[in-house]
Design a protein around this motif. Structure first.
Motif, PDB file in Angstrom:
ATOM      1  N   GLU A   1       0.834  -1.199   0.000  1.00 41.56           N
ATOM      2  CA  GLU A   1       0.000   0.000   0.000  1.00 41.56           C
ATOM      3  C   GLU A   1       0.868   1.248   0.000  1.00 41.56           C
ATOM      4  O   GLU A   1       1.921   1.278   0.645  1.00 41.56           O
ATOM      5  CB  GLU A   1      -0.900   0.034   1.241  1.00 41.56           C
ATOM      6  CG  GLU A   1      -1.895  -1.093   1.346  1.00 41.56           C
ATOM      7  CD  GLU A   1      -2.674  -1.073   2.654  1.00 41.56           C
ATOM      8  OE1 GLU A   1      -3.544  -1.940   2.829  1.00 41.56           O
ATOM      9  OE2 GLU A   1      -2.392  -0.190   3.503  1.00 41.56           O
ATOM     10  N   VAL A   2       0.412   2.260  -0.723  1.00 42.05           N
ATOM     11  CA  VAL A   2       0.961   3.609  -0.582  1.00 42.05           C
ATOM     12  C   VAL A   2      -0.079   4.409   0.180  1.00 42.05           C
ATOM     13  O   VAL A   2      -1.229   4.524  -0.266  1.00 42.05           O
ATOM     14  CB  VAL A   2       1.242   4.270  -1.951  1.00 42.05           C
ATOM     15  CG1 VAL A   2       1.679   5.721  -1.761  1.00 42.05           C
ATOM     16  CG2 VAL A   2       2.312   3.491  -2.710  1.00 42.05           C
ATOM     17  N   ILE A   3       0.300   4.911   1.343  1.00 38.57           N
ATOM     18  CA  ILE A   3      -0.647   5.653   2.171  1.00 38.57           C
ATOM     19  C   ILE A   3      -0.100   7.028   2.484  1.00 38.57           C
ATOM     20  O   ILE A   3       1.116   7.255   2.495  1.00 38.57           O
ATOM     21  CB  ILE A   3      -0.970   4.902   3.481  1.00 38.57           C
ATOM     22  CG1 ILE A   3       0.289   4.769   4.346  1.00 38.57           C
ATOM     23  CG2 ILE A   3      -1.567   3.518   3.183  1.00 38.57           C
ATOM     24  CD1 ILE A   3       0.007   4.240   5.733  1.00 38.57           C
ATOM     25  N   SER A   4      -1.006   7.968   2.741  1.00 42.06           N
ATOM     26  CA  SER A   4      -0.607   9.306   3.148  1.00 42.06           C
ATOM     27  C   SER A   4      -0.408   9.332   4.657  1.00 42.06           C
ATOM     28  O   SER A   4      -0.815   8.415   5.373  1.00 42.06           O
ATOM     29  CB  SER A   4      -1.671  10.328   2.743  1.00 42.06           C
ATOM     30  OG  SER A   4      -2.833  10.179   3.559  1.00 42.06           O
ATOM     31  N   SER A   5       0.213  10.416   5.136  1.00 42.89           N
ATOM     32  CA  SER A   5       0.433  10.545   6.578  1.00 42.89           C
ATOM     33  C   SER A   5      -0.878  10.652   7.339  1.00 42.89           C
ATOM     34  O   SER A   5      -0.927  10.396   8.542  1.00 42.89           O
ATOM     35  CB  SER A   5       1.318  11.763   6.863  1.00 42.89           C
ATOM     36  OG  SER A   5       0.731  12.942   6.328  1.00 42.89           O
TER      37      SER A   5
END
Length: 243
Positions: A229-233
């Protein structure tokens, strides 16, 4: 052991520049830091190139008195030099490799605001050269991800003795934003592989068309990973890639 371990010690370790205490501390650090293990494997070739360069001898050797002055000066500067070595080593390595390899670019962003473990690359080339992450991605078999809000990207992955190595391509993302690449194990275990900042201009968008390429490492074996997964802060899932 009281030696402080820095991510930037990986270059000094590769060339054998650490003293015994720092070397032992860094080897302990390597056991728990996939990013440093990956970077060390990349620098192994660089170290072999630099180790082949011999010292340049003076045509007229200095006198005994001059040698004594130089030795005394070096001794007095040793402590100060050691304090600054870590902060400047990566820049020196990049310059040395550029001179030795005739324009080879390492691709690591040296911006002081970037996380020290991140190897962050843009797709712009110097001639036909690509950075390590982009080259690995181009040579591999990308697994396309499923994104949100127009975000696209994918991963090229490989199994390593220490875990899983991945190269990420990301486009259609606007900043300012902070992101992380996460490996999610079949058991549900989540590991941060790398993190970075997206500038306001973004990547792979109008006005900033180049995608972002970067490396990541996870201690979880590839066979035990379910997806990435690429997730934001803020916790928003931007991209999902099946293993």
């Amino acid at each position: 052991m009281t030696s402080r371990v820095e991510h930037t010690d990986v270059g000094a370790y590769a060339l054998g520049l650490l003293d015994d205490d720092d070397r032992l501390a860094f080897e302990t650090h390597l056991l728990v830091c996939p990013a440093c293990r990956f970077e060390l494997s990349d620098l192994a070739g660089v170290a072999s190139v630099l180790n082949g360069i011999g010292p340049v001898e003076d045509a007229d050797p200095p006198s005994f008195e001059e040698q004594g002055d130089v030795v005394d000066l070096l001794r007095r500067k040793k402590s100060a030099d050691r304090r600054t070595r870590r902060g400047t080593f990566v820049i020196g390595m990049a310059a040395a490799v550029t001179l030795v390899a005739g324009g080879l670019t390492i691709g690591t962003q040296l911006d002081a605001e970037s996380p020290p473990q991140v190897a962050q690359e843009h797709s712009g080339h110097m001639g036909t050269h690509m950075g390590p992450a982009e080259q690995f991605y181009a040579d591999g078999s990308p697994i396309e991800g499923k994104g949100v809000d127009g975000i696209t990207g994918g991963l090229v992955v490989e199994s390593k003795g220490w875990g899983t190595h991945a190269a990420l391509k990301l486009a259609g993302v606007k900043g300012p934003l902070e992101c992380e690449l996460i490996s999610v194990g079949k058991s549900g275990e989540r590991r941060v592989m790398t993190g970075w900042s997206v500038p306001p201009a973004g990547y792979g968008v109008p006005g900033s068309p180049d995608p972002l390429y970067m490396h990541g490492g996870s201690a979880t074996p590839l066979a035990n990973i379910d997806h990435f997964e690429v997730i934001s802060s803020a916790g928003k899932k931007l991209l999902t890639i099946k293993a």
